[in-house]
Design a protein around this motif. Structure first.
Motif, PDB file in Angstrom:
ATOM      1  N   ARG A  58     -11.760   2.405  -1.766  1.00  0.00           N
ATOM      2  CA  ARG A  58     -11.951   1.463  -0.652  1.00  0.00           C
ATOM      3  C   ARG A  58     -12.713   2.139   0.492  1.00  0.00           C
ATOM      4  NH1 ARG A  58      -6.643  -2.149   0.572  1.00  0.00           N
ATOM      5  NH2 ARG A  58      -7.961  -2.645   2.363  1.00  0.00           N
ATOM      6  N   VAL A  78      -9.784  -4.661  -5.963  1.00  0.00           N
ATOM      7  CA  VAL A  78     -10.270  -3.280  -5.970  1.00  0.00           C
ATOM      8  C   VAL A  78      -9.251  -2.477  -6.772  1.00  0.00           C
ATOM      9  CG1 VAL A  78     -10.997  -1.297  -4.594  1.00  0.00           C
ATOM     10  CG2 VAL A  78     -11.179  -3.603  -3.639  1.00  0.00           C
ATOM     11  N   ASP A 122     -12.003   0.002   3.544  1.00  0.00           N
ATOM     12  CA  ASP A 122     -10.670   0.480   3.946  1.00  0.00           C
ATOM     13  C   ASP A 122     -10.088  -0.283   5.130  1.00  0.00           C
ATOM     14  OD1 ASP A 122     -12.873   1.765   5.086  1.00  0.00           O
ATOM     15  OD2 ASP A 122     -11.684   3.467   5.774  1.00  0.00           O
TER      16      ASP A 122
END
Ligand SMILES: Cc1cc2nc3c(=O)[nH]c(=O)nc-3n(C[C@H](O)[C@H](O)[C@H](O)COP(=O)(O)OP(=O)(O)OC[C@H]3O[C@@H](n4cnc5c(N)ncnc54)[C@H](O)[C@@H]3O)c2cc1C
Length: 256
Positions: free
Chosen positions: A243, A224, A249
Motif C-alpha cells: 500500500r 490490495v 497507505d
C-alpha cells in the motif's frame, strides 16, 4: 441426531464457485441435489473473471463491479509492463456477494441448500454414501445431521476435508495463504499507482517471496492483497508495504 432418509442423486460439499456451479447445473438437469456450505467466510481473492468465463457461466452484468481493460505487471526490478485485454474486458466480482449469488442461483434451479460443516462420509455395499455434518440451525446452534446420496462431490476448497478422507495420507497438496485489505477507491493522482480500469500485479520479493501481490479495482473499493506458501511470512506487513509503494497507505481501509 437428525436422519434424513431420502437418497439424493448428489450431495455437494462446498458452496464456492465450483460447488455452487455444479449444484446449479445438476439441479437444472433434473437431479436431486443438496448443496452443503459451512458459510461465514469470505474468500480472499482478486475476483477477476476472464471474458470467456463470464460468457460460459452466464455471469450477469450486475455482478461485475469493475471492467478491466489492462493488466500491469510490476517486475522485481520495478519495471512496469501494461498488457491490454484484447476483445473486451476482465470482469471483477466481489466474492462476498458473488459466491452467495451463485448459491442462490443453484437454489433457484432446484438445489436444496443446507448450512453446516462436513465431518465425514461412509459408503455402504450398495454404493450409497451417508454424509455426516454439523448443521447450523437458524438460531446459530449446531447439531449433528446426515444425508444419504448416490454421488458425492468434494468442492470444499484447497484443504478439502472430503479429499483428505477420500485420499488418506495425502496431506501434501500445496496451497497459498492469502490476505487482502479492502480500501476505498482513491482519486486518480500522480502519487497514486492506481487506475480503476487496470489490475496491477506485483512480482516482487518484498511483496511475496513465492506468489504475487495485487491491487485490483472493485468499483467503489479496491482489493490490495498478497499470498505466500511460506507459513512465517507476514502477509499483513507485506500488504502494508505494498500500500505504501502504491501510494495507497493513507486511503481509508474498509475491511481487513
Ligand atoms: C490470493 C488468491 C487470489 C486469487 N485471485 C483470483 C482471481 O482474481 N480470479 C480467479 O478466477 N481466481 C482467483 N483465485 C483462485 C480462486 O479463488 C479459486 O480458484 C476459487 O475460489 C476456487 O473455487 P472453489 O469453489 O473450488 O473453492 P473455494 O472458493 O475455496 O470454496 C470452497 C467452499 O467450501 C466451503 N467449505 C470448506 N470446507 C467445508 C466443510 N468442511 N464443510 C462445508 N463447507 C466447506 C467454504 O466455505 C467455501 O464456500 C485466487 C486465489 C487466491 C488464493
Amino acid at each position: 441426531m437428525t436422519e434424513k432418509s431420502d437418497i439424493y442423486d448428489t450431495v455437494i460439499i462446498g458452496g464456492g464457485p465450483a460447488g455452487a456451479t455444479a449444484a446449479h447445473d445438476l439441479a437444472e438437469s433434473g437431479r436431486r441435489v443438496v448443496l452443503l456450505d459451512r458459510a461465514g467466510r469470505i474468500k480472499p481473492c482478486g475476483g477477476a473473471i476472464p471474458p470467456r468465463a463470464i460468457r460460459d457461466f452466464a455471469i450477469p452484468d450486475h455482478m461485475i463491479v469493475a471492467k478491466i481493460k489492462a493488466a500491469r505487471m510490476v517486475s522485481p526490478s520495478d519495471v512496469e509492463v501494461d498488457m491490454p485485454i484484447d476483445g473486451g474486458y476482465v470482469g471483477m466480482v466481489d466474492r462476498e456477494f458473488f459466491d452467495e449469488w451463485l448459491r442462490s442461483r443453484a437454489a433457484e434451479a432446484g438445489a436444496e441448500r443446507r448450512t453446516g460443516l462436513f465431518k465425514r462420509y461412509e459408503r455402504d455395499e450398495s454404493g450409497v454414501n451417508t454424509v455426516h455434518y454439523d448443521e447450523r440451525a437458524a438460531d446459530g446452534t449446531m447439531r449433528e445431521a446426515s444425508v444419504r446420496t448416490r454421488a458425492l462431490i468434494g468442492a470444499d476448497g484447497a484443504v478439502s476435508a472430503v479429499a483428505r478422507q477420500f485420499l488418506p495420507g495425502d496431506d501434501r497438496v500445496p496451497y497459498v495463504f492469502a490476505y487482502h485489505e479492502i480500501i476505498r477507491a482513491p482519486q486518480q493522482s500522480p502519487t497514486v499507482k492506481y487506475d480503476s480500469q487496470r489490475c496491477d500485479v506485483y512480482y516482487q520479493g518484498t511483496v511475496s517471496p513465492d506468489f504475487y501481490g495485487w491491487v485490483f479495482p472493485h468499483g467503489d473499493t479496491v482489493s490490495v492483497g498478497t499470498g505466500s506458501m511460506m507459513k512465517g511470512f507476514s502477509l499483513r506487513d507485506s500488504v502494508g508495504e505494498l500500500r505504501k509503494a502504491a501510494g495507497l497507505d493513507e486511503v481509508e481501509t474498509i475491511r481487513k
